[in-house]
Design an enzyme around this catalytic site. Sequence first.
Site, PDB file in Angstrom:
ATOM      1  N   LEU A  12       0.964  -1.213  -0.055  1.00 41.13           N
ATOM      2  CA  LEU A  12       0.112   0.136  -0.137  1.00 41.13           C
ATOM      3  C   LEU A  12       0.885   1.259   0.104  1.00 41.13           C
ATOM      4  CD1 LEU A  12      -2.543  -0.999   2.972  1.00 41.13           C
ATOM      5  CD2 LEU A  12      -2.984  -0.958   0.445  1.00 41.13           C
ATOM      6  N   SER A  13       0.280   2.267  -0.451  1.00 38.26           N
ATOM      7  CA  SER A  13       0.709   3.620  -0.320  1.00 38.26           C
ATOM      8  C   SER A  13       1.170   3.957   1.411  1.00 38.26           C
ATOM      9  CB  SER A  13      -0.153   4.694  -0.802  1.00 38.26           C
ATOM     10  OG  SER A  13       0.557   5.941  -0.493  1.00 38.26           O
ATOM     11  N   GLY A  14       2.546   4.198   1.645  1.00 37.66           N
ATOM     12  CA  GLY A  14       2.982   4.210   2.809  1.00 37.66           C
ATOM     13  C   GLY A  14       3.330   3.098   3.638  1.00 37.66           C
ATOM     14  N   LYS A  17       7.585   1.080   1.153  1.00 36.52           N
ATOM     15  CA  LYS A  17       8.365   0.564   0.027  1.00 36.52           C
ATOM     16  C   LYS A  17       9.631   1.473  -0.439  1.00 36.52           C
ATOM     17  CE  LYS A  17       4.910   1.076  -2.721  1.00 36.52           C
ATOM     18  NZ  LYS A  17       4.033   1.396  -1.810  1.00 36.52           N
ATOM     19  N   SER A  85       1.362  -2.033  -7.409  1.00 37.02           N
ATOM     20  CA  SER A  85       1.239  -3.210  -8.166  1.00 37.02           C
ATOM     21  C   SER A  85       0.080  -4.067  -7.511  1.00 37.02           C
ATOM     22  CB  SER A  85       2.416  -3.902  -8.482  1.00 37.02           C
ATOM     23  OG  SER A  85       3.107  -4.091  -7.375  1.00 37.02           O
TER      24      SER A  85
HETATM   25  N1  LIG Z   1      -5.382   6.908  -6.088  1.00 34.94           N
HETATM   26  C1  LIG Z   1      -4.147   6.311  -5.845  1.00 34.94           C
HETATM   27  N2  LIG Z   1      -3.806   5.269  -5.544  1.00 34.94           N
HETATM   28  C2  LIG Z   1      -2.556   5.058  -5.210  1.00 34.94           C
HETATM   29  N3  LIG Z   1      -1.543   5.617  -5.383  1.00 34.94           N
HETATM   30  C3  LIG Z   1      -1.539   7.066  -5.610  1.00 34.94           C
HETATM   31  C4  LIG Z   1      -3.027   7.527  -6.097  1.00 34.94           C
HETATM   32  N4  LIG Z   1      -2.942   8.891  -6.182  1.00 34.94           N
HETATM   33  C5  LIG Z   1      -1.621   9.221  -6.144  1.00 34.94           C
HETATM   34  N5  LIG Z   1      -0.888   7.982  -5.892  1.00 34.94           N
HETATM   35  C6  LIG Z   1       0.536   7.998  -5.698  1.00 34.94           C
HETATM   36  O1  LIG Z   1       0.951   7.308  -6.902  1.00 34.94           O
HETATM   37  C7  LIG Z   1       1.985   6.417  -6.234  1.00 34.94           C
HETATM   38  C8  LIG Z   1       1.499   4.824  -6.441  1.00 34.94           C
HETATM   39  O2  LIG Z   1       2.087   4.718  -8.130  1.00 34.94           O
HETATM   40  P1  LIG Z   1       2.334   3.306  -8.334  1.00 34.94           P
HETATM   41  O3  LIG Z   1       2.742   3.469  -9.843  1.00 34.94           O
HETATM   42  O4  LIG Z   1       3.188   2.473  -7.460  1.00 34.94           O
HETATM   43  O5  LIG Z   1       0.841   2.655  -8.477  1.00 34.94           O
HETATM   44  S1  LIG Z   1       0.417   1.251  -9.097  1.00 34.94           S
HETATM   45  O6  LIG Z   1       1.315   0.428  -9.276  1.00 34.94           O
HETATM   46  O7  LIG Z   1       0.311   1.853 -10.703  1.00 34.94           O
HETATM   47  O8  LIG Z   1      -0.984   1.071  -8.664  1.00 34.94           O
HETATM   48  C9  LIG Z   1       1.921   6.393  -4.738  1.00 34.94           C
HETATM   49  O9  LIG Z   1       2.993   6.279  -4.089  1.00 34.94           O
HETATM   50  P2  LIG Z   1       3.593   5.419  -2.935  1.00 34.94           P
HETATM   51  O10 LIG Z   1       2.708   6.179  -1.764  1.00 34.94           O
HETATM   52  O11 LIG Z   1       5.011   5.486  -2.871  1.00 34.94           O
HETATM   53  O12 LIG Z   1       3.202   3.845  -2.871  1.00 34.94           O
HETATM   54  C10 LIG Z   1       0.952   7.557  -4.081  1.00 34.94           C
HETATM   55  O13 LIG Z   1       1.788   8.614  -3.896  1.00 34.94           O
HETATM   56  N1  LIG Z   2      10.615   0.316   9.212  1.00 35.71           N
HETATM   57  C1  LIG Z   2      10.423   0.972   8.430  1.00 35.71           C
HETATM   58  N2  LIG Z   2      10.727   0.851   7.123  1.00 35.71           N
HETATM   59  C2  LIG Z   2      10.150   1.836   6.254  1.00 35.71           C
HETATM   60  N3  LIG Z   2       9.697   2.890   6.488  1.00 35.71           N
HETATM   61  C3  LIG Z   2       9.272   3.110   7.633  1.00 35.71           C
HETATM   62  C4  LIG Z   2       9.702   2.285   8.834  1.00 35.71           C
HETATM   63  N4  LIG Z   2       9.323   2.612  10.025  1.00 35.71           N
HETATM   64  C5  LIG Z   2       8.693   3.863   9.764  1.00 35.71           C
HETATM   65  N5  LIG Z   2       8.635   4.131   8.341  1.00 35.71           N
HETATM   66  C6  LIG Z   2       8.140   5.192   7.744  1.00 35.71           C
HETATM   67  O1  LIG Z   2       7.000   5.019   6.722  1.00 35.71           O
HETATM   68  C7  LIG Z   2       7.187   5.926   5.694  1.00 35.71           C
HETATM   69  C8  LIG Z   2       7.023   5.156   4.523  1.00 35.71           C
HETATM   70  O2  LIG Z   2       6.978   5.928   3.550  1.00 35.71           O
HETATM   71  P1  LIG Z   2       7.347   5.476   1.986  1.00 35.71           P
HETATM   72  O3  LIG Z   2       8.645   4.773   2.022  1.00 35.71           O
HETATM   73  O4  LIG Z   2       7.185   6.515   0.984  1.00 35.71           O
HETATM   74  O5  LIG Z   2       6.297   4.171   1.435  1.00 35.71           O
HETATM   75  P2  LIG Z   2       5.623   3.992   0.132  1.00 35.71           P
HETATM   76  O6  LIG Z   2       6.755   3.852  -0.837  1.00 35.71           O
HETATM   77  O7  LIG Z   2       5.196   2.298   0.543  1.00 35.71           O
HETATM   78  O8  LIG Z   2       4.536   4.886  -0.260  1.00 35.71           O
HETATM   79  C9  LIG Z   2       8.317   6.723   5.741  1.00 35.71           C
HETATM   80  O9  LIG Z   2       7.772   7.908   6.192  1.00 35.71           O
HETATM   81  C10 LIG Z   2       9.413   5.984   6.813  1.00 35.71           C
HETATM   82  O10 LIG Z   2      10.225   6.945   7.450  1.00 35.71           O
END
Ligand SMILES: Nc1ncnc2c1ncn2[C@@H]1O[C@H](COP(=O)(O)OS(=O)(=O)O)[C@@H](OP(=O)(O)O)[C@H]1O
Ligand SMILES: Nc1ncnc2c1ncn2[C@@H]1O[C@H](COP(=O)(O)OP(=O)(O)O)[C@@H](O)[C@H]1O
Length: 177
Positions: A12-14, A17, A85
Amino acid sequence: MIRTKTWWMTGLSGAGKTTLAQAFATQLRELEHPVCVLDGDELRRGLSRDLGFSAEDREEQCRRVAELAKTLNANGILVIAALISPTASSRNQARAIIGSDQMCEVYVSTPLHVCQQRDVKGLYAKARVESGIQLTGVQSPYEIPCSPDIVINTDQTSLEQAVHFLLSQTFTSVVRD
Ligand SMILES: Nc1ncnc2c1ncn2[C@@H]1O[C@H](COP(=O)(O)OS(=O)(=O)O)[C@@H](OP(=O)(O)O)[C@H]1O
Ligand SMILES: Nc1ncnc2c1ncn2[C@@H]1O[C@H](COP(=O)(O)OP(=O)(O)O)[C@@H](O)[C@H]1O
């Protein structure tokens, strides 16, 4: 030497990754391995700026990144892909393109409520007021991987522990190969 491969981080986002991908890449570079991080969010600002978040566009995003990974691997470069993904089909497609022997699927399994608390980019707050944004795990599905090669829950594993685990798995697999 590590056999050229792609670590495909899904979650998931956050979930963590990007953070994990960058920290793992830093360690691999310190060991003098050429490595490229392909981050979904970043690629969407350039190569994939024509794509949105419909099911079709997400599949296309994964296909493009898998093709990039395959080319980089063929040139001797390790790849860490960090993409939501969200579907089994997108990850299976990536495996088919990259090759089963090269791809290591890493499920960053951090639960939704933790990602919501982190809300690094404010997307979860936005999704509460805007139903149209199709945020993964909220308005758009995330299919949990059935048989990932590695599972990391960043809520229970520190960044250092997770990177150490990835490195240990990498070198164990080299010995096995
Ligand atoms: N609606 C919605 N759903 C999911 N994510 C969103 C959306 N809108 C914007 N974002 C931002 O886009 C990042 C995800 O892009 P990805 O290419 O990894 O997504 S996917 O694999 O095509 O589903 C994702 O990045 P990460 O937070 O690093 O996962 C988000 O910051
Ligand atoms: N053990 C950990 N491993 C990775 N990120 C962590 C961890 N603990 C806390 N975090 C925090 O969680 C957040 C993850 O964000 P991010 O790496 O951008 O996630 P994603 O790419 O899946 O959206 C960051 O703010 C990071 O500092």
